[in-house]
Design a protein around this motif. Structure first.
Motif, PDB file in Angstrom:
ATOM      1  N   GLU A 253       0.829  -1.205   0.000  1.00  0.00           N
ATOM      2  CA  GLU A 253       0.000   0.000   0.000  1.00  0.00           C
ATOM      3  C   GLU A 253       0.867   1.261   0.000  1.00  0.00           C
ATOM      4  OE1 GLU A 253      -3.528   1.644  -0.605  1.00  0.00           O
ATOM      5  OE2 GLU A 253      -3.359  -0.510  -0.148  1.00  0.00           O
ATOM      6  N   GLN A 254       1.913   1.268   0.807  1.00  0.00           N
ATOM      7  CA  GLN A 254       2.809   2.425   0.851  1.00  0.00           C
ATOM      8  C   GLN A 254       3.551   2.605  -0.470  1.00  0.00           C
ATOM      9  OE1 GLN A 254       4.959   1.065   4.314  1.00  0.00           O
ATOM     10  NE2 GLN A 254       4.026   2.624   5.642  1.00  0.00           N
ATOM     11  N   ALA A 255       3.947   1.493  -1.073  1.00  0.00           N
ATOM     12  CA  ALA A 255       4.646   1.576  -2.358  1.00  0.00           C
ATOM     13  C   ALA A 255       3.722   2.079  -3.458  1.00  0.00           C
ATOM     14  CB  ALA A 255       5.225   0.219  -2.727  1.00  0.00           C
ATOM     15  N   VAL A 256       2.476   1.650  -3.436  1.00  0.00           N
ATOM     16  CA  VAL A 256       1.510   2.141  -4.423  1.00  0.00           C
ATOM     17  C   VAL A 256       1.373   3.657  -4.309  1.00  0.00           C
ATOM     18  CG1 VAL A 256      -0.927   2.159  -5.090  1.00  0.00           C
ATOM     19  CG2 VAL A 256       0.229  -0.013  -4.661  1.00  0.00           C
ATOM     20  N   ASP A 257       1.241   4.143  -3.090  1.00  0.00           N
ATOM     21  CA  ASP A 257       1.128   5.588  -2.883  1.00  0.00           C
ATOM     22  C   ASP A 257       2.371   6.310  -3.391  1.00  0.00           C
ATOM     23  OD1 ASP A 257      -0.175   7.980  -1.538  1.00  0.00           O
ATOM     24  OD2 ASP A 257       1.739   7.912  -0.472  1.00  0.00           O
ATOM     25  N   ARG A 258       3.523   5.759  -3.105  1.00  0.00           N
ATOM     26  CA  ARG A 258       4.795   6.351  -3.546  1.00  0.00           C
ATOM     27  C   ARG A 258       4.850   6.461  -5.067  1.00  0.00           C
ATOM     28  NH1 ARG A 258      10.425   2.995  -2.494  1.00  0.00           N
ATOM     29  NH2 ARG A 258      11.664   3.833  -4.231  1.00  0.00           N
ATOM     30  N   PHE A 259       4.496   5.401  -5.760  1.00  0.00           N
ATOM     31  CA  PHE A 259       4.627   5.407  -7.215  1.00  0.00           C
ATOM     32  C   PHE A 259       3.481   6.144  -7.888  1.00  0.00           C
ATOM     33  CE2 PHE A 259       7.118   1.418  -6.192  1.00  0.00           C
ATOM     34  CZ  PHE A 259       8.339   2.076  -6.280  1.00  0.00           C
ATOM     35  N   GLU A 260       2.343   6.231  -7.236  1.00  0.00           N
ATOM     36  CA  GLU A 260       1.258   7.067  -7.768  1.00  0.00           C
ATOM     37  C   GLU A 260       1.675   8.534  -7.784  1.00  0.00           C
ATOM     38  OE1 GLU A 260      -2.917   4.693  -6.821  1.00  0.00           O
ATOM     39  OE2 GLU A 260      -2.125   6.109  -5.336  1.00  0.00           O
ATOM     40  N   GLN A 261       2.444   8.954  -6.799  1.00  0.00           N
ATOM     41  CA  GLN A 261       2.941  10.332  -6.787  1.00  0.00           C
ATOM     42  C   GLN A 261       3.864  10.585  -7.973  1.00  0.00           C
ATOM     43  OE1 GLN A 261       4.332  11.934  -2.953  1.00  0.00           O
ATOM     44  NE2 GLN A 261       3.440  10.135  -1.973  1.00  0.00           N
ATOM     45  N   LEU A 262       4.686   9.598  -8.320  1.00  0.00           N
ATOM     46  CA  LEU A 262       5.550   9.744  -9.490  1.00  0.00           C
ATOM     47  C   LEU A 262       4.735   9.748 -10.779  1.00  0.00           C
ATOM     48  CD1 LEU A 262       8.516   7.402  -8.481  1.00  0.00           C
ATOM     49  CD2 LEU A 262       8.516   9.899  -8.527  1.00  0.00           C
ATOM     50  N   ALA A 263       3.732   8.882 -10.858  1.00  0.00           N
ATOM     51  CA  ALA A 263       2.886   8.850 -12.050  1.00  0.00           C
ATOM     52  C   ALA A 263       2.169  10.187 -12.243  1.00  0.00           C
ATOM     53  CB  ALA A 263       1.872   7.715 -11.948  1.00  0.00           C
ATOM     54  N   ALA A 264       1.817  10.829 -11.141  1.00  0.00           N
ATOM     55  CA  ALA A 264       1.091  12.090 -11.216  1.00  0.00           C
ATOM     56  C   ALA A 264       1.921  13.202 -11.846  1.00  0.00           C
ATOM     57  CB  ALA A 264       0.621  12.516  -9.827  1.00  0.00           C
ATOM     58  N   ILE A 265       3.259  13.065 -11.841  1.00  0.00           N
ATOM     59  CA  ILE A 265       4.106  14.075 -12.493  1.00  0.00           C
ATOM     60  C   ILE A 265       4.619  13.578 -13.844  1.00  0.00           C
ATOM     61  CG2 ILE A 265       4.753  15.152 -10.318  1.00  0.00           C
ATOM     62  CD1 ILE A 265       7.486  13.748 -10.547  1.00  0.00           C
ATOM     63  N   GLY A 266       4.125  12.415 -14.281  1.00  0.00           N
ATOM     64  CA  GLY A 266       4.436  11.957 -15.630  1.00  0.00           C
ATOM     65  C   GLY A 266       5.411  10.815 -15.740  1.00  0.00           C
ATOM     66  N   VAL A 267       5.809  10.195 -14.624  1.00  0.00           N
ATOM     67  CA  VAL A 267       6.746   9.069 -14.689  1.00  0.00           C
ATOM     68  C   VAL A 267       6.017   7.829 -15.188  1.00  0.00           C
ATOM     69  CG1 VAL A 267       8.240   7.550 -13.340  1.00  0.00           C
ATOM     70  CG2 VAL A 267       8.208  10.014 -12.875  1.00  0.00           C
ATOM     71  N   ASP A 268       6.575   7.190 -16.214  1.00  0.00           N
ATOM     72  CA  ASP A 268       5.964   6.008 -16.824  1.00  0.00           C
ATOM     73  C   ASP A 268       6.404   4.709 -16.169  1.00  0.00           C
ATOM     74  OD1 ASP A 268       4.631   7.332 -19.159  1.00  0.00           O
ATOM     75  OD2 ASP A 268       6.693   7.904 -19.594  1.00  0.00           O
ATOM     76  N   GLN A 269       7.647   4.658 -15.728  1.00  0.00           N
ATOM     77  CA  GLN A 269       8.182   3.424 -15.163  1.00  0.00           C
ATOM     78  C   GLN A 269       9.121   3.742 -14.006  1.00  0.00           C
ATOM     79  OE1 GLN A 269      10.591  -0.689 -16.411  1.00  0.00           O
ATOM     80  NE2 GLN A 269      10.109   0.811 -17.986  1.00  0.00           N
ATOM     81  N   ALA A 270       8.838   3.128 -12.865  1.00  0.00           N
ATOM     82  CA  ALA A 270       9.707   3.257 -11.702  1.00  0.00           C
ATOM     83  C   ALA A 270      10.615   2.038 -11.661  1.00  0.00           C
ATOM     84  CB  ALA A 270       8.879   3.348 -10.430  1.00  0.00           C
ATOM     85  N   ILE A 271      11.907   2.270 -11.784  1.00  0.00           N
ATOM     86  CA  ILE A 271      12.896   1.194 -11.732  1.00  0.00           C
ATOM     87  C   ILE A 271      13.514   1.217 -10.346  1.00  0.00           C
ATOM     88  CG2 ILE A 271      15.019   0.281 -12.744  1.00  0.00           C
ATOM     89  CD1 ILE A 271      14.178   1.876 -15.335  1.00  0.00           C
ATOM     90  N   VAL A 272      13.599   0.060  -9.722  1.00  0.00           N
ATOM     91  CA  VAL A 272      14.091   0.000  -8.345  1.00  0.00           C
ATOM     92  C   VAL A 272      15.150  -1.076  -8.210  1.00  0.00           C
ATOM     93  CG1 VAL A 272      11.951   0.863  -7.331  1.00  0.00           C
ATOM     94  CG2 VAL A 272      12.245  -1.602  -7.645  1.00  0.00           C
ATOM     95  N   ASN A 273      16.105  -0.835  -7.315  1.00  0.00           N
ATOM     96  CA  ASN A 273      16.949  -1.931  -6.873  1.00  0.00           C
ATOM     97  C   ASN A 273      16.368  -2.445  -5.558  1.00  0.00           C
ATOM     98  OD1 ASN A 273      18.483  -0.581  -4.563  1.00  0.00           O
ATOM     99  ND2 ASN A 273      19.024   0.763  -6.285  1.00  0.00           N
ATOM    100  N   VAL A 274      16.577  -3.713  -5.290  1.00  0.00           N
ATOM    101  CA  VAL A 274      15.884  -4.401  -4.202  1.00  0.00           C
ATOM    102  C   VAL A 274      16.911  -5.003  -3.251  1.00  0.00           C
ATOM    103  CG1 VAL A 274      14.229  -6.216  -3.621  1.00  0.00           C
ATOM    104  CG2 VAL A 274      13.953  -4.907  -5.750  1.00  0.00           C
ATOM    105  N   PRO A 275      17.094  -4.442  -2.069  1.00  0.00           N
ATOM    106  CA  PRO A 275      18.008  -5.051  -1.100  1.00  0.00           C
ATOM    107  C   PRO A 275      17.617  -6.497  -0.822  1.00  0.00           C
ATOM    108  CG  PRO A 275      17.357  -2.850  -0.385  1.00  0.00           C
ATOM    109  CD  PRO A 275      16.500  -3.189  -1.569  1.00  0.00           C
TER     110      PRO A 275
END
Length: 301
Positions: A253-275
Protein backbone atom coordinates in the motif's frame (compact mmCIF):
# COMPACT_ATOMS: atom_id res chain seq x y z
CA UNK A 1 2.45 2.59 -14.67
CA UNK A 2 5.19 0.00 -14.95
CA UNK A 3 7.75 -1.31 -12.50
CA UNK A 4 11.28 -2.42 -13.36
CA UNK A 5 14.22 -3.79 -11.41
CA UNK A 6 17.91 -2.91 -11.49
CA UNK A 7 20.60 -5.28 -10.19
CA UNK A 8 23.52 -3.18 -8.83
CA UNK A 9 25.40 -5.93 -6.98
CA UNK A 10 26.33 -9.56 -7.55
CA UNK A 11 27.83 -10.22 -4.12
CA UNK A 12 25.59 -13.18 -3.38
CA UNK A 13 25.88 -16.39 -1.32
CA UNK A 14 27.84 -19.13 -3.06
CA UNK A 15 29.44 -16.78 -5.60
CA UNK A 16 30.88 -17.16 -8.10
CA UNK A 17 29.88 -20.81 -8.59
CA UNK A 18 26.22 -20.10 -7.80
CA UNK A 19 26.03 -16.66 -9.42
CA UNK A 20 24.57 -17.92 -12.69
CA UNK A 21 21.81 -19.92 -11.02
CA UNK A 22 20.96 -17.04 -8.68
CA UNK A 23 20.83 -14.48 -11.47
CA UNK A 24 18.69 -16.79 -13.59
CA UNK A 25 16.22 -17.22 -10.72
CA UNK A 26 16.04 -13.46 -10.14
CA UNK A 27 15.32 -12.79 -13.83
CA UNK A 28 12.66 -15.49 -14.02
CA UNK A 29 10.95 -14.46 -10.78
CA UNK A 30 10.98 -10.78 -11.76
CA UNK A 31 9.28 -11.67 -15.03
CA UNK A 32 6.75 -13.92 -13.31
CA UNK A 33 5.93 -11.12 -10.87
CA UNK A 34 4.95 -8.89 -13.80
CA UNK A 35 7.91 -6.52 -13.79
CA UNK A 36 8.38 -4.75 -17.11
CA UNK A 37 12.16 -4.55 -17.27
CA UNK A 38 15.43 -5.87 -15.88
CA UNK A 39 18.52 -3.65 -15.79
CA UNK A 40 22.14 -4.17 -14.83
CA UNK A 41 24.83 -1.55 -14.30
CA UNK A 42 27.47 -1.50 -17.01
CA UNK A 43 30.54 -1.33 -14.81
CA UNK A 44 33.65 -3.48 -14.43
CA UNK A 45 34.44 -2.62 -10.80
CA UNK A 46 31.80 -2.24 -8.13
CA UNK A 47 31.05 1.46 -7.78
CA UNK A 48 31.50 3.81 -4.86
CA UNK A 49 28.34 4.07 -2.81
CA UNK A 50 27.36 0.45 -3.43
CA UNK A 51 30.45 -1.41 -2.26
CA UNK A 52 34.18 -1.89 -2.51
CA UNK A 53 35.73 -2.01 -5.97
CA UNK A 54 36.79 -5.62 -5.31
CA UNK A 55 33.21 -6.87 -4.90
CA UNK A 56 31.73 -9.02 -7.68
CA UNK A 57 30.65 -7.19 -10.83
CA UNK A 58 29.50 -8.88 -14.04
CA UNK A 59 29.97 -7.39 -17.49
CA UNK A 60 26.60 -5.89 -18.38
CA UNK A 61 25.82 -6.98 -21.93
CA UNK A 62 26.91 -10.59 -21.33
CA UNK A 63 24.74 -10.68 -18.22
CA UNK A 64 21.74 -9.42 -20.18
CA UNK A 65 22.29 -12.02 -22.90
CA UNK A 66 22.26 -14.69 -20.19
CA UNK A 67 19.03 -13.26 -18.75
CA UNK A 68 17.47 -13.17 -22.22
CA UNK A 69 17.95 -16.90 -22.56
CA UNK A 70 16.15 -17.51 -19.26
CA UNK A 71 13.14 -15.24 -19.92
CA UNK A 72 10.51 -14.55 -22.56
CA UNK A 73 8.85 -11.18 -21.97
CA UNK A 74 10.79 -8.90 -19.66
CA UNK A 75 12.74 -6.10 -21.36
CA UNK A 76 16.48 -5.84 -20.82
CA UNK A 77 18.83 -2.89 -20.54
CA UNK A 78 22.03 -1.45 -19.13
CA UNK A 79 21.64 1.36 -16.60
CA UNK A 80 23.77 2.64 -18.29
CA UNK A 81 26.66 1.88 -20.62
CA UNK A 82 29.47 4.42 -20.45
CA UNK A 83 30.26 5.70 -23.92
CA UNK A 84 34.00 5.31 -23.31
CA UNK A 85 33.93 1.56 -22.67
CA UNK A 86 33.55 0.24 -26.22
CA UNK A 87 34.11 1.39 -29.78
CA UNK A 88 30.68 2.72 -30.81
CA UNK A 89 30.21 0.55 -33.88
CA UNK A 90 30.88 -2.56 -31.81
CA UNK A 91 28.55 -1.33 -29.07
CA UNK A 92 25.69 -0.89 -31.55
CA UNK A 93 26.38 -4.37 -32.88
CA UNK A 94 26.29 -5.76 -29.33
CA UNK A 95 22.98 -4.07 -28.56
CA UNK A 96 21.52 -5.26 -31.85
CA UNK A 97 22.57 -8.83 -31.09
CA UNK A 98 20.79 -8.71 -27.73
CA UNK A 99 17.67 -7.35 -29.41
CA UNK A 100 17.68 -10.06 -32.07
CA UNK A 101 18.31 -12.96 -29.70
CA UNK A 102 15.78 -11.73 -27.14
CA UNK A 103 13.05 -11.27 -29.74
CA UNK A 104 13.00 -7.48 -29.55
CA UNK A 105 13.43 -6.87 -25.81
CA UNK A 106 16.56 -4.70 -25.67
CA UNK A 107 16.95 -1.16 -24.43
CA UNK A 108 20.01 0.85 -25.47
CA UNK A 109 20.97 2.52 -22.19
CA UNK A 110 23.91 4.87 -22.56
CA UNK A 111 25.59 7.78 -20.81
CA UNK A 112 28.75 9.88 -20.71
CA UNK A 113 30.60 7.63 -18.18
CA UNK A 114 32.03 8.82 -14.88
CA UNK A 115 33.98 6.15 -13.00
CA UNK A 116 37.63 7.12 -13.42
CA UNK A 117 38.71 4.31 -11.07
CA UNK A 118 37.80 1.49 -13.44
CA UNK A 119 39.07 3.40 -16.48
CA UNK A 120 42.47 3.82 -14.86
CA UNK A 121 42.49 0.28 -13.49
CA UNK A 122 41.72 -1.40 -16.81
CA UNK A 123 43.59 0.97 -19.10
CA UNK A 124 40.54 2.58 -20.71
CA UNK A 125 41.09 6.19 -21.86
CA UNK A 126 39.07 8.68 -19.80
CA UNK A 127 38.83 11.98 -21.67
CA UNK A 128 37.53 15.19 -20.06
CA UNK A 129 33.80 15.53 -19.47
CA UNK A 130 33.17 17.85 -22.43
CA UNK A 131 34.80 15.37 -24.78
CA UNK A 132 32.86 12.47 -23.30
CA UNK A 133 29.63 14.29 -24.10
CA UNK A 134 30.85 14.91 -27.65
CA UNK A 135 31.59 11.21 -27.99
CA UNK A 136 28.16 10.36 -26.55
CA UNK A 137 26.40 12.49 -29.14
CA UNK A 138 28.43 11.01 -31.99
CA UNK A 139 27.64 7.51 -30.73
CA UNK A 140 23.92 8.31 -30.69
CA UNK A 141 24.15 9.65 -34.25
CA UNK A 142 26.03 6.56 -35.37
CA UNK A 143 23.57 4.20 -33.70
CA UNK A 144 20.65 5.80 -35.51
CA UNK A 145 22.54 5.60 -38.81
CA UNK A 146 23.38 1.92 -38.33
CA UNK A 147 19.79 1.14 -37.34
CA UNK A 148 18.61 2.82 -40.56
CA UNK A 149 20.69 0.20 -42.37
CA UNK A 150 22.87 3.00 -43.74
CA UNK A 151 26.45 1.75 -44.08
CA UNK A 152 27.84 4.90 -45.69
CA UNK A 153 31.02 6.28 -44.09
CA UNK A 154 30.58 8.02 -40.76
CA UNK A 155 32.81 11.05 -40.25
CA UNK A 156 32.71 12.53 -36.77
CA UNK A 157 35.19 14.52 -34.76
CA UNK A 158 36.12 11.52 -32.61
CA UNK A 159 34.94 8.51 -34.60
CA UNK A 160 35.46 7.61 -38.25
CA UNK A 161 33.94 4.42 -39.62
CA UNK A 162 34.51 3.42 -43.24
CA UNK A 163 31.51 1.11 -43.42
CA UNK A 164 29.22 0.86 -40.35
CA UNK A 165 27.44 -2.26 -41.56
CA UNK A 166 24.90 -3.75 -39.15
CA UNK A 167 23.30 -7.04 -40.25
CA UNK A 168 21.01 -8.35 -39.02
CA UNK A 169 19.01 -5.28 -38.20
CA UNK A 170 17.25 -5.28 -34.82
CA UNK A 171 13.90 -6.97 -34.33
CA UNK A 172 12.57 -3.83 -32.61
CA UNK A 173 11.67 -1.32 -35.28
CA UNK A 174 12.77 1.25 -36.02
CA UNK A 175 15.37 0.37 -33.38
CA UNK A 176 15.79 -0.56 -29.70
CA UNK A 177 14.63 2.35 -27.55
CA UNK A 178 17.50 4.63 -26.56
CA UNK A 179 17.63 5.62 -22.91
CA UNK A 180 20.13 8.33 -22.01
CA UNK A 181 20.98 8.14 -18.32
CA UNK A 182 21.50 11.18 -16.13
CA UNK A 183 19.66 14.39 -15.38
CA UNK A 184 22.06 17.18 -16.28
CA UNK A 185 19.88 20.01 -17.50
CA UNK A 186 22.11 21.59 -20.14
CA UNK A 187 23.61 18.58 -21.88
CA UNK A 188 22.08 15.25 -20.85
CA UNK A 189 18.41 16.22 -21.04
CA UNK A 190 19.09 18.04 -24.31
CA UNK A 191 20.49 14.80 -25.75
CA UNK A 192 17.38 12.96 -24.52
CA UNK A 193 15.19 15.42 -26.40
CA UNK A 194 17.33 15.13 -29.52
CA UNK A 195 17.91 11.40 -29.77
CA UNK A 196 16.32 9.24 -27.07
CA UNK A 197 13.09 7.43 -26.38
CA UNK A 198 13.71 7.30 -22.64
CA UNK A 199 15.28 9.18 -19.74
CA UNK A 200 16.20 8.14 -16.21
CA UNK A 201 16.24 10.37 -13.13
CA UNK A 202 17.28 9.43 -9.59
CA UNK A 203 14.15 9.09 -7.49
CA UNK A 204 16.09 9.73 -4.28
CA UNK A 205 16.30 13.40 -5.25
CA UNK A 206 12.60 13.69 -4.37
CA UNK A 207 9.37 14.22 -6.27
CA UNK A 208 9.87 17.98 -6.60
CA UNK A 209 13.32 17.53 -8.15
CA UNK A 210 12.06 14.84 -10.53
CA UNK A 211 9.21 17.15 -11.55
CA UNK A 212 11.67 19.97 -12.24
CA UNK A 213 13.91 17.74 -14.34
CA UNK A 214 10.93 16.63 -16.42
CA UNK A 215 9.91 20.26 -16.90
CA UNK A 216 13.41 21.01 -18.19
CA UNK A 217 13.16 18.04 -20.56
CA UNK A 218 9.80 19.32 -21.75
CA UNK A 219 11.39 22.69 -22.50
CA UNK A 220 14.16 21.06 -24.54
CA UNK A 221 11.54 19.09 -26.48
CA UNK A 222 9.58 22.26 -27.23
CA UNK A 223 12.72 24.02 -28.47
CA UNK A 224 13.57 21.12 -30.76
CA UNK A 225 10.05 20.43 -31.99
CA UNK A 226 10.05 17.03 -30.29
CA UNK A 227 6.90 15.43 -28.93
CA UNK A 228 7.54 15.16 -25.18
CA UNK A 229 4.97 12.36 -24.92
CA UNK A 230 7.17 10.13 -27.10
CA UNK A 231 9.78 9.86 -24.34
CA UNK A 232 9.46 7.21 -21.63
CA UNK A 233 10.14 8.85 -18.27
CA UNK A 234 11.77 6.50 -15.78
CA UNK A 235 13.18 6.89 -12.28
CA UNK A 236 15.72 4.87 -10.33
CA UNK A 237 15.25 4.23 -6.62
CA UNK A 238 15.37 1.56 -3.94
CA UNK A 239 12.48 -0.57 -2.68
CA UNK A 240 12.44 -2.98 0.23
CA UNK A 241 8.97 -4.48 0.03
CA UNK A 242 7.47 -6.14 3.10
CA UNK A 243 4.76 -5.51 5.67
CA UNK A 244 6.08 -2.01 6.36
CA UNK A 245 7.12 -2.77 9.91
CA UNK A 246 10.90 -2.78 9.56
CA UNK A 247 13.04 0.31 9.14
CA UNK A 248 13.34 1.29 5.48
CA UNK A 249 10.63 -1.19 4.47
CA UNK A 250 7.42 -0.35 2.66
CA UNK A 251 4.16 -2.26 2.42
CA UNK A 252 2.47 -2.74 -0.94
CA UNK A 253 0.00 0.00 0.00
CA UNK A 254 2.81 2.42 0.85
CA UNK A 255 4.65 1.58 -2.36
CA UNK A 256 1.51 2.14 -4.42
CA UNK A 257 1.13 5.59 -2.88
CA UNK A 258 4.80 6.35 -3.55
CA UNK A 259 4.63 5.41 -7.21
CA UNK A 260 1.26 7.07 -7.77
CA UNK A 261 2.94 10.33 -6.79
CA UNK A 262 5.55 9.74 -9.49
CA UNK A 263 2.89 8.85 -12.05
CA UNK A 264 1.09 12.09 -11.22
CA UNK A 265 4.11 14.08 -12.49
CA UNK A 266 4.44 11.96 -15.63
CA UNK A 267 6.75 9.07 -14.69
CA UNK A 268 5.96 6.01 -16.82
CA UNK A 269 8.18 3.42 -15.16
CA UNK A 270 9.71 3.26 -11.70
CA UNK A 271 12.90 1.19 -11.73
CA UNK A 272 14.09 0.00 -8.34
CA UNK A 273 16.95 -1.93 -6.87
CA UNK A 274 15.88 -4.40 -4.20
CA UNK A 275 18.01 -5.05 -1.10
CA UNK A 276 18.34 -8.79 -0.53
CA UNK A 277 17.34 -9.52 -4.12
CA UNK A 278 19.17 -12.87 -4.03
CA UNK A 279 17.04 -14.14 -1.15
CA UNK A 280 14.31 -16.67 -2.05
CA UNK A 281 10.82 -15.19 -1.76
CA UNK A 282 11.88 -11.58 -2.21
CA UNK A 283 9.44 -11.20 -5.13
CA UNK A 284 6.43 -12.62 -3.28
CA UNK A 285 4.79 -9.20 -2.87
CA UNK A 286 5.93 -7.72 -6.18
CA UNK A 287 3.21 -9.41 -8.23
CA UNK A 288 0.54 -7.65 -6.16
CA UNK A 289 2.37 -4.33 -6.49
CA UNK A 290 2.71 -4.68 -10.26
CA UNK A 291 -1.02 -5.50 -10.53
CA UNK A 292 -1.93 -2.47 -8.43
CA UNK A 293 0.21 -0.18 -10.57
CA UNK A 294 -1.00 -1.49 -13.93
CA UNK A 295 -4.18 0.69 -14.08
CA UNK A 296 -2.30 3.80 -12.88
CA UNK A 297 -2.03 6.16 -15.84
CA UNK A 298 0.94 8.56 -15.79
CA UNK A 299 0.11 12.21 -16.38
CA UNK A 300 0.26 13.06 -20.04
CA UNK A 301 -0.71 9.57 -21.21
Amino acid sequence: MQLGIQIPSFTWPGAPAATGATFRRIAVEAEQAGLASLWVMDHFFQIRGVGAAEEDMLEGWSALAFAAGATERIKLGTMVTGVTYRYPGLLVKTATTLDVLSGGRAYFGIGAAWNDQEHDGLGVPFPPLAERFERLEETLQLALQMWRDDDSPFEGRHYRLARPLNHPQPVTRPHPPILVGGSGEKKTLRLVASYAQGCNIFEMAGVDVVRHKLEVLQQHCAEQGRDYAEIEKTTLGTLRLGDGGAEGEQSVEQAVDRFEQLAAIGVDQAIVNVPGVSEPGVFDRFAELARRLEPVTPAGR
